[in-house]
Design a protein around this motif. Structure first.
Motif, mmCIF file in Angstrom:
data_model
loop_
_atom_site.group_PDB
_atom_site.id
_atom_site.type_symbol
_atom_site.label_atom_id
_atom_site.label_comp_id
_atom_site.label_asym_id
_atom_site.label_seq_id
_atom_site.Cartn_x
_atom_site.Cartn_y
_atom_site.Cartn_z
ATOM 1 N N THR A 24 79.535 10.087 59.435
ATOM 2 C CA THR A 24 79.691 10.460 58.031
ATOM 3 C C THR A 24 78.735 11.586 57.671
ATOM 4 O O THR A 24 79.122 12.557 57.021
ATOM 5 N N GLN A 25 77.502 11.482 58.132
ATOM 6 C CA GLN A 25 76.501 12.517 57.891
ATOM 7 C C GLN A 25 76.959 13.849 58.499
ATOM 8 O O GLN A 25 76.854 14.894 57.866
ATOM 9 N N PHE A 26 77.487 13.801 59.710
ATOM 10 C CA PHE A 26 77.980 15.004 60.376
ATOM 11 C C PHE A 26 79.120 15.627 59.574
ATOM 12 O O PHE A 26 79.118 16.824 59.299
ATOM 13 N N ASN A 27 80.095 14.815 59.182
ATOM 14 C CA ASN A 27 81.256 15.315 58.425
ATOM 15 C C ASN A 27 80.842 15.895 57.077
ATOM 16 O O ASN A 27 81.364 16.934 56.655
ATOM 17 N N GLN A 28 79.915 15.245 56.392
ATOM 18 C CA GLN A 28 79.447 15.748 55.101
ATOM 19 C C GLN A 28 78.696 17.067 55.276
ATOM 20 O O GLN A 28 78.868 17.994 54.482
ATOM 21 N N GLY A 29 77.869 17.150 56.301
ATOM 22 C CA GLY A 29 77.134 18.380 56.564
ATOM 23 C C GLY A 29 78.060 19.531 56.908
ATOM 24 O O GLY A 29 77.886 20.656 56.423
ATOM 25 N N LEU A 30 79.060 19.255 57.729
ATOM 26 C CA LEU A 30 80.023 20.291 58.105
ATOM 27 C C LEU A 30 80.852 20.737 56.898
ATOM 28 O O LEU A 30 81.128 21.924 56.736
ATOM 29 N N ALA A 31 81.202 19.801 56.026
ATOM 30 C CA ALA A 31 81.957 20.145 54.813
ATOM 31 C C ALA A 31 81.121 21.051 53.903
ATOM 32 O O ALA A 31 81.639 22.032 53.351
ATOM 33 N N MET A 32 79.830 20.754 53.767
ATOM 34 C CA MET A 32 78.958 21.596 52.942
ATOM 35 C C MET A 32 78.796 22.976 53.588
ATOM 36 O O MET A 32 78.812 24.000 52.889
ATOM 37 N N PHE A 33 78.653 23.033 54.902
ATOM 38 C CA PHE A 33 78.563 24.303 55.625
ATOM 39 C C PHE A 33 79.815 25.132 55.350
ATOM 40 O O PHE A 33 79.729 26.310 55.006
ATOM 41 N N ASN A 34 80.984 24.513 55.502
ATOM 42 C CA ASN A 34 82.249 25.208 55.260
ATOM 43 C C ASN A 34 82.339 25.741 53.835
ATOM 44 O O ASN A 34 82.791 26.867 53.601
ATOM 45 N N GLU A 35 81.919 24.945 52.876
ATOM 46 C CA GLU A 35 81.968 25.354 51.479
ATOM 47 C C GLU A 35 81.089 26.586 51.240
ATOM 48 O O GLU A 35 81.492 27.519 50.537
ATOM 49 N N LEU A 36 79.909 26.608 51.827
ATOM 50 C CA LEU A 36 79.013 27.754 51.656
ATOM 51 C C LEU A 36 79.600 29.014 52.297
ATOM 52 O O LEU A 36 79.544 30.093 51.702
ATOM 53 N N VAL A 37 80.175 28.895 53.488
ATOM 54 C CA VAL A 37 80.783 30.060 54.133
ATOM 55 C C VAL A 37 81.968 30.548 53.310
ATOM 56 O O VAL A 37 82.156 31.760 53.138
ATOM 57 N N MET A 38 82.758 29.628 52.782
ATOM 58 C CA MET A 38 83.903 30.009 51.946
ATOM 59 C C MET A 38 83.450 30.857 50.745
ATOM 60 O O MET A 38 84.199 31.679 50.253
ATOM 61 N N GLN A 39 82.217 30.665 50.294
ATOM 62 C CA GLN A 39 81.669 31.421 49.174
ATOM 63 C C GLN A 39 80.920 32.668 49.654
ATOM 64 O O GLN A 39 80.185 33.275 48.880
ATOM 65 N N HIS A 40 81.080 33.026 50.925
ATOM 66 C CA HIS A 40 80.395 34.171 51.545
ATOM 67 C C HIS A 40 78.879 34.003 51.539
ATOM 68 O O HIS A 40 78.134 34.971 51.472
ATOM 69 N N GLU A 41 78.419 32.777 51.620
ATOM 70 C CA GLU A 41 76.990 32.479 51.669
ATOM 71 C C GLU A 41 76.628 32.006 53.075
ATOM 72 O O GLU A 41 76.157 30.889 53.281
ATOM 73 N N LEU A 42 76.856 32.886 54.048
ATOM 74 C CA LEU A 42 76.602 32.552 55.446
ATOM 75 C C LEU A 42 75.134 32.232 55.692
ATOM 76 O O LEU A 42 74.812 31.296 56.421
ATOM 77 N N GLY A 43 74.247 32.982 55.075
ATOM 78 C CA GLY A 43 72.817 32.729 55.248
ATOM 79 C C GLY A 43 72.432 31.339 54.788
ATOM 80 O O GLY A 43 71.730 30.602 55.501
ATOM 81 N N GLU A 44 72.902 30.958 53.616
ATOM 82 C CA GLU A 44 72.598 29.626 53.091
ATOM 83 C C GLU A 44 73.245 28.537 53.948
ATOM 84 O O GLU A 44 72.674 27.472 54.138
#
Length: 139
Positions: free
Chosen positions: A27-47
């Motif tokens: 669950t922790q892995f899936n939540q972390g990956l979902a947050m990573f994806n959301e940030l990249v979708m917003q062009h926030e690759l650094g974050e």
């Protein structure tokens, strides 16, 4: 008989906790990956990279440059993302290849190598590119 019952109860408790820990880690892995994806979708690759590489803090200039380079490579907004390839390796290692794309069919790919430990996940390596063949070589 009583001793066997106690051993059975202890074994059941240990297996239950191990199973629960594995579910929580997944669950922790899936939540972390979902947050990573959301940030990249917003062009926030650094974050996004800073978010999953908790043992390495990026300087503000690095964050800004990663975001700028992504916006230069893919100026339009992303409309979707998916996992292209996911592979569970031995001894808690896992690799993911993620794809992000725009309505104009411009693609951005991110490769991540993780290691699952008792205290959570550690990101060992990250690569990103507009060219999938650069990252498919890791598989």
């Amino acid at each position: 008989m009583f001793r066997i019952s106690i051993l059975s109860a202890v074994a059941a408790f240990l297996f239950c906790n191990a199973s629960l820990a594995q579910v929580n880690q997944r669950t922790q892995f899936n939540q972390g990956l979902a947050m990573f994806n959301e940030l990249v979708m917003q062009h926030e690759l650094g974050e996004a990279i800073d978010f999953i590489q908790i043992d390495k803090l990026l300087e503000e200039e690095e964050l800004t440059e990663l975001n700028r380079s992504l916006r230069v490579a893919i100026p339009d907004d992303f409309v979707n993302n998916q996992s292209v390839r996911s592979e569970v390796l031995k001894n808690g290692f896992r690799q993911e290849l993620l794809a992000f794309w725009t309505e104009e069919n411009d693609y951005y790919f991110v490769y991540i190598l993780f290691h699952s430990r008792k205290d959570g996940f550690s990101v060992i390596h990250i690569e990103h590119s507009t060219e999938i063949q650069d990252l498919m070589a890791f598989f």
